[in-house]
Enzyme design. Structure first.
Site, PDB file in Angstrom:
ATOM      1  N   THR A  36       0.859  -1.186   0.000  1.00  0.00           N
ATOM      2  CA  THR A  36       0.000   0.000   0.000  1.00  0.00           C
ATOM      3  C   THR A  36       0.897   1.238   0.000  1.00  0.00           C
ATOM      4  O   THR A  36       2.126   1.128   0.013  1.00  0.00           O
ATOM      5  CB  THR A  36      -0.878   0.051   1.270  1.00  0.00           C
ATOM      6  OG1 THR A  36      -0.016   0.292   2.398  1.00  0.00           O
ATOM      7  CG2 THR A  36      -1.668  -1.222   1.477  1.00  0.00           C
ATOM      8  N   ILE A  60      -4.030  -9.459   2.209  1.00  0.00           N
ATOM      9  CA  ILE A  60      -4.538 -10.437   3.192  1.00  0.00           C
ATOM     10  C   ILE A  60      -6.074 -10.492   3.220  1.00  0.00           C
ATOM     11  O   ILE A  60      -6.651 -11.391   3.820  1.00  0.00           O
ATOM     12  CB  ILE A  60      -3.979 -10.191   4.620  1.00  0.00           C
ATOM     13  CG1 ILE A  60      -4.317  -8.794   5.140  1.00  0.00           C
ATOM     14  CG2 ILE A  60      -2.485 -10.451   4.661  1.00  0.00           C
ATOM     15  CD1 ILE A  60      -4.058  -8.617   6.638  1.00  0.00           C
ATOM     16  N   ASP A 129      -1.057  -0.339  21.925  1.00  0.00           N
ATOM     17  CA  ASP A 129      -1.608   0.018  23.241  1.00  0.00           C
ATOM     18  C   ASP A 129      -2.889   0.854  23.098  1.00  0.00           C
ATOM     19  O   ASP A 129      -3.601   1.066  24.083  1.00  0.00           O
ATOM     20  CB  ASP A 129      -0.550   0.774  24.084  1.00  0.00           C
ATOM     21  CG  ASP A 129      -0.119   2.103  23.480  1.00  0.00           C
ATOM     22  OD1 ASP A 129      -0.488   2.399  22.314  1.00  0.00           O
ATOM     23  OD2 ASP A 129       0.602   2.861  24.165  1.00  0.00           O
ATOM     24  N   GLU A 130      -3.179   1.325  21.867  1.00  0.00           N
ATOM     25  CA  GLU A 130      -4.350   2.183  21.676  1.00  0.00           C
ATOM     26  C   GLU A 130      -5.661   1.433  21.905  1.00  0.00           C
ATOM     27  O   GLU A 130      -6.711   2.055  22.067  1.00  0.00           O
ATOM     28  CB  GLU A 130      -4.322   2.825  20.283  1.00  0.00           C
ATOM     29  CG  GLU A 130      -3.066   3.660  20.096  1.00  0.00           C
ATOM     30  CD  GLU A 130      -3.032   4.506  18.831  1.00  0.00           C
ATOM     31  OE1 GLU A 130      -4.099   4.886  18.330  1.00  0.00           O
ATOM     32  OE2 GLU A 130      -1.916   4.807  18.382  1.00  0.00           O
ATOM     33  N   ASP A 283      -8.354  20.095  17.196  1.00  0.00           N
ATOM     34  CA  ASP A 283      -7.995  18.788  17.743  1.00  0.00           C
ATOM     35  C   ASP A 283      -8.531  17.650  16.876  1.00  0.00           C
ATOM     36  O   ASP A 283      -9.538  17.801  16.176  1.00  0.00           O
ATOM     37  CB  ASP A 283      -8.568  18.666  19.167  1.00  0.00           C
ATOM     38  CG  ASP A 283      -7.718  17.767  20.039  1.00  0.00           C
ATOM     39  OD1 ASP A 283      -6.776  17.138  19.514  1.00  0.00           O
ATOM     40  OD2 ASP A 283      -7.994  17.702  21.257  1.00  0.00           O
TER      41      ASP A 283
END
Ligand code: NAD
Ligand code: TYD
Length: 351
Positions: A36, A60, A129-130, A283
């Site tokens: 990609t 995949i 970890d997100e 943000d």
């Protein structure tokens, strides 16, 4: 051993392959990658011609193709890096995240079940970890932290983690999962915070800080992530999850100021010229406030600890980008995409 790696032309996968194909000539490595926008085969030049390395261009999400690849190569182990990985892209267009991160992981798990009997083989799932969501001012993510993802990216990674655990519990597939904090280092696509800021400093373009810049990330140098994965493959327990972290919490604004300082020093540009480019922008929706990782399980069980500090790792990273403008130009000007469509004409529509 035959180790099938997915997404090995991306930032972390290419680092992992470059380190371990060279160190382990006794193992064969098969890299399955769709190439990609985020991939760059030039990141694999050190291993491309090694006899224990094979590249297979495949998606995949294409279950039939994945089954055929598993049938042909009969891997003993899978290390699954392939993913859509950028949170901002996932907010703008989440569909490919669902396809690759969830359906792609499902296809791999099913392909494993086809070639391995119960309790045979080994599937290492590379995650983030997100999946745990956001921390307040105190505390660390542990392996027991509840899943609470905020972005389409982290929700899809969380879904993939759940699939991997379920395939272990239900079908006896031997799996291990690692959840790692933010990586940085050479060859990271310049859409992520650190390479974006380095390349924009060099171009004299604004340095966009989301919100007020006080969001905190834990940063880990990419070599340390690759070594942590290998340590878990060798010494981690089947069915277990291991958190990986750099013990290096930084506020975004501090990271960007450090980048300005280092680029100024290394490129001989006045630092004030670079810091004046810092621009606060609206943000990110659902922006997690703070990530911080307790990696003591990994340290205690597998003997892994990070070797780079944020200072040494960031210096290496800035120097690499300054010395490798050609790599950056390849991935940002479209030259690389033209190369991919010439080399893999069937992929022209998808990369
Ligand atoms: P990346 O975006 O740099 O590379 C992803 C790779 O996967 C590319 O080579 C891409 O071509 C390939 N890929 C994407 N879709 C595919 C598909 N459908 N079929 C086959 N290949 C496909 O990502 P990265 O930063 O190297 O991350 C690798 C893994 O590590 C991901 O699973 C990510 O969730 C995880 N992770 C990343 C970080 C980080 O800070 N970058 C931190 C923790 C975990
Ligand atoms: P990023 O590198 O996208 O990683 P992730 O979202 O997976 O943590 O972003 C790291 C932090 O930097 C995150 O808090 C968002 C912030 N950020 C900016 O302030 N400006 C930017 O241009 C980018 C890309 C990120």
């Amino acid at each position: 051993m035959r180790i099938l790696v997915t997404g090995g032309a991306g930032f972390i996968g290419s680092n992992f392959l470059t380190r371990y194909v060279l160190r382990h000539p006794e193992h064969d490595f098969i890299n399955v990658d769709k190439l990609t926008y985020a991939a760059n085969p030039h990141s694999l030049t050190k291993v491309a011609l090694k006899p224990n390395y094979t590249f297979v261009h495949a998606d995949i999400v294409d279950a039939e193709r994945i089954d055929a690849i598993f049938e042909e190569y009969r891997p003993d182990a899978v290390v699954h890096f392939a993913a859509e990985s950028h949170v901002d892209r996932s907010i703008l267009d989440p569909r490919d995240f669902l396809r690759t991160n969830v359906e792609g992981t499902f296809n791999l798990l099913q392909a494993c079940r086809r070639i391995w009997k119960r309790d045979e083989g080994f599937f290492h799932h590379v995650s983030t970890d997100e999946v745990y969501g956001s921390l307040g001012a105190e505390g660390l993510f542990t392996e027991d932290s509840p899943y609470d993802p905020s972005s389409p990216y982290s929700a899809c990674k969380a879904a993939s983690d759940h699939l991997v655990r379920a395939w272990h519990r239900t079908y006896g597939l031997p799996v291990k999962i690692t959840n790692c904090s933010n990586n940085y280092g050479p060859r990271q696509f310049p859409e992520k915070l650190i390479p974006l800021m380095i390349t924009r400093c060099l171009e004299g373009r604004p340095l966009p800080i989301y919100g007020n810049g006080t969001n905190v990330r834990d940063w880990l140098y990419v070599d340390d992530h690759s070594d942590a994965i290998w340590a878990v493959m060798e010494r981690g327990r089947v069915g277990e999850t291991y958190n990986i972290g750099g013990n290096s919490e930084q506020r975004n604004i501090d990271v960007v100021e450090r980048v300005c300082e280092l680029v100024a020093r290394e490129a001989g540009i006045p630092e004030s010229q670079l810091t004046s480019l810092i621009t606060y922008v609206p943000d990110r929706p659902g922006h997690d406030a703070r990530y911080a990782v307790d990696a003591s399980k990994l340290r205690d069980e597998c003997g892994w600890e990070p070797t780079e500090t944020f200072t040494t790792g960031l210096e290496k990273t800035v120097r690499w980008y300054l010395g490798n403008q050609e790599w950056v130009n390849q991935v940002t000007t479209g030259e690389y995409r033209e190369w991919v469509s010439r080399r893999y004409p069937e992929a022209a529509k998808t990369v």
